[in-house]
Design an enzyme around this catalytic site. Structure first.
Site, short mmCIF file in Angstrom:
data_model
loop_
_atom_site.label_atom_id
_atom_site.label_comp_id
_atom_site.label_asym_id
_atom_site.label_seq_id
_atom_site.Cartn_x
_atom_site.Cartn_y
_atom_site.Cartn_z
N GLY A 54 0.91 -1.24 0.08
CA GLY A 54 0.00 -0.04 0.04
C GLY A 54 0.81 1.29 -0.14
O GLY A 54 0.20 2.37 0.05
N HIS A 55 2.09 1.17 0.04
CA HIS A 55 3.15 2.30 0.10
C HIS A 55 3.79 2.41 -1.19
O HIS A 55 4.96 2.86 -1.19
CB HIS A 55 4.24 2.45 1.26
CG HIS A 55 3.43 1.94 2.51
ND1 HIS A 55 2.29 3.05 3.19
CD2 HIS A 55 3.11 1.02 3.41
CE1 HIS A 55 1.95 2.60 4.41
NE2 HIS A 55 2.50 1.40 4.59
N HIS A 217 -0.42 5.29 7.53
CA HIS A 217 -1.52 4.45 7.75
C HIS A 217 -2.61 4.98 8.01
O HIS A 217 -3.69 4.34 8.55
CB HIS A 217 -1.21 3.18 8.58
CG HIS A 217 0.25 2.63 8.43
ND1 HIS A 217 1.45 2.74 8.82
CD2 HIS A 217 0.42 1.79 7.46
CE1 HIS A 217 2.22 2.12 8.47
NE2 HIS A 217 1.82 1.33 7.46
#
Length: 328
Positions: A54-55, A217
């Site tokens: 997700g990064h 996050h």
């Protein structure tokens, strides 16, 4: 939820497969372990990093000559298991030792630490360094201390260059720790991100609201405030960084990082304001990088990172590298 995916449970493996197809001449993908590695194992200290998906491009986008030898992915925003990390260690270790570059989150600390212990039991020499560059919160806020964010990219670059030059494991670790000591970052968010498995935002920001210091996050930041101009954002982020660490009369590497949903145009506008503030403060920007390096899925916002440079860090920063997301 509008996303170009098949099934939410498959996003990590399918993304890594797609990446390997794009760089098939340089990268390998290990299914199940979710490891992206250099196709050719070297004869040097191996540099391995990883964390939750997700990064992107962190971490797999920085695998290649002059940076990482392998990157291990967990599920979205979740640390990879020790078994997955162990696969990367076994695949890339050369007998010269392995350095694990870890972002400062409890799951990563635990799982990478356990993987290091298991490797040691197999007579593989492993050292670790922990990146905690986020000045948004005091170092005592969480049980593990400050969060690791986009400054991790500079650590990959410095450690990778040192290893590529043939340095020993202890020398590579020392160079990485030297970089970490001189790196500070600060971020802000304008909209939340949508997790594929959830299909909705994990938090809410109003139409005229931003959060200063939000984590990658969605962790809480310093404050929620009204929308600011690029000039004001530059002043706020730099103000917090310069308050935390003395960069006066120094040369720095600058990283203006997008969180995934911010247009490059806006990042360049922000960079222009950052450069003005640095010049006013007597801080010389030796090298500047602008783009998406450490994202939070589709979150809009940015982070700013400074790394104070000396002769050693300059030389390592300038060393050639060839990865999907970072080339010099």
């Amino acid at each position: 939820m509008k996303k170009i995916i098949n099934h939410p449970a498959d996003v990590v493996s399918e993304a890594l497969k797609g990446m390997q197809f794009a760089y098939a001449d340089k990268l390998d993908y290990t299914p199940g372990a979710e490891v992206i590695s250099r196709k050719e194992k070297g004869t040097k200290v191996a540099i391995i990093s990883g964390g939750g998906a997700g990064h992107e491009p962190l971490h797999a986008g920085f695998v290649g000559t002059g940076m990482l030898d392998a990157a291990v992915s967990g599920n979205v925003f979740s640390s990879p298991s020790p078994d997955r990390i162990g696969v990367a260690i076994e695949k890339m270790e050369t007998g010269k030792g392995v350095l694990l570059v870890i972002k400062n989150y409890s799951g990563d600390i635990m799982n990478f630490g356990l993987a290091a212990d298991l490797a040691d039991a197999d007579d593989i020499e492993v050292e670790t360094v922990v990146v905690k560059d986020d000045v948004a919160v005091p170092d005592s806020t969480y049980s593990t201390g400050r969060r690791g964010i986009a400054g991790t990219v500079f650590v990959h670059k410095i450690a990778g260059a040192k290893a590529e030059a043939g340095a020993s494991l202890q020398e590579v670790k020392a160079a990485a720790e030297h970089a970490i000591a001189n790196i500070r970052s600060m971020g802000m968010a304008m909209t939340p991100c949508i997790l594929p498995a959830v299909g909705k935002s994990g938090f809410v920001l109003g139409d005229n609201e931003i959060e200063i210091g939000m984590g990658i996050h969605g962790e809480p930041g310093v404050e929620k405030t009204t929308v600011k101009t690029a000039k004001e954002i530059a002043e706020i982020l730099l103000g917090k960084i310069l308050e935390d660490y003395d960069y006066s009369d120094s040369e720095v590497a600058v990283l203006v990082n997008g969180l995934g949903g911010t247009p490059l145009m806006e990042l360049y506008i922000l960079n222009g304001e950052v450069q003005k503030v640095l010049e006013e403060k007597g801080i010389k920007a030796y090298k500047t990088f602008v783009g998406n390096y450490t994202t939070a899925l589709d979150m809009t916002g940015c982070s700013l990172t400074l790394m104070k440079l000396d002769d050693e860090l300059k030389e390592l920063l300038d060393a050639p590298c060839d990865t999907p997301a970072f080339k010099l």
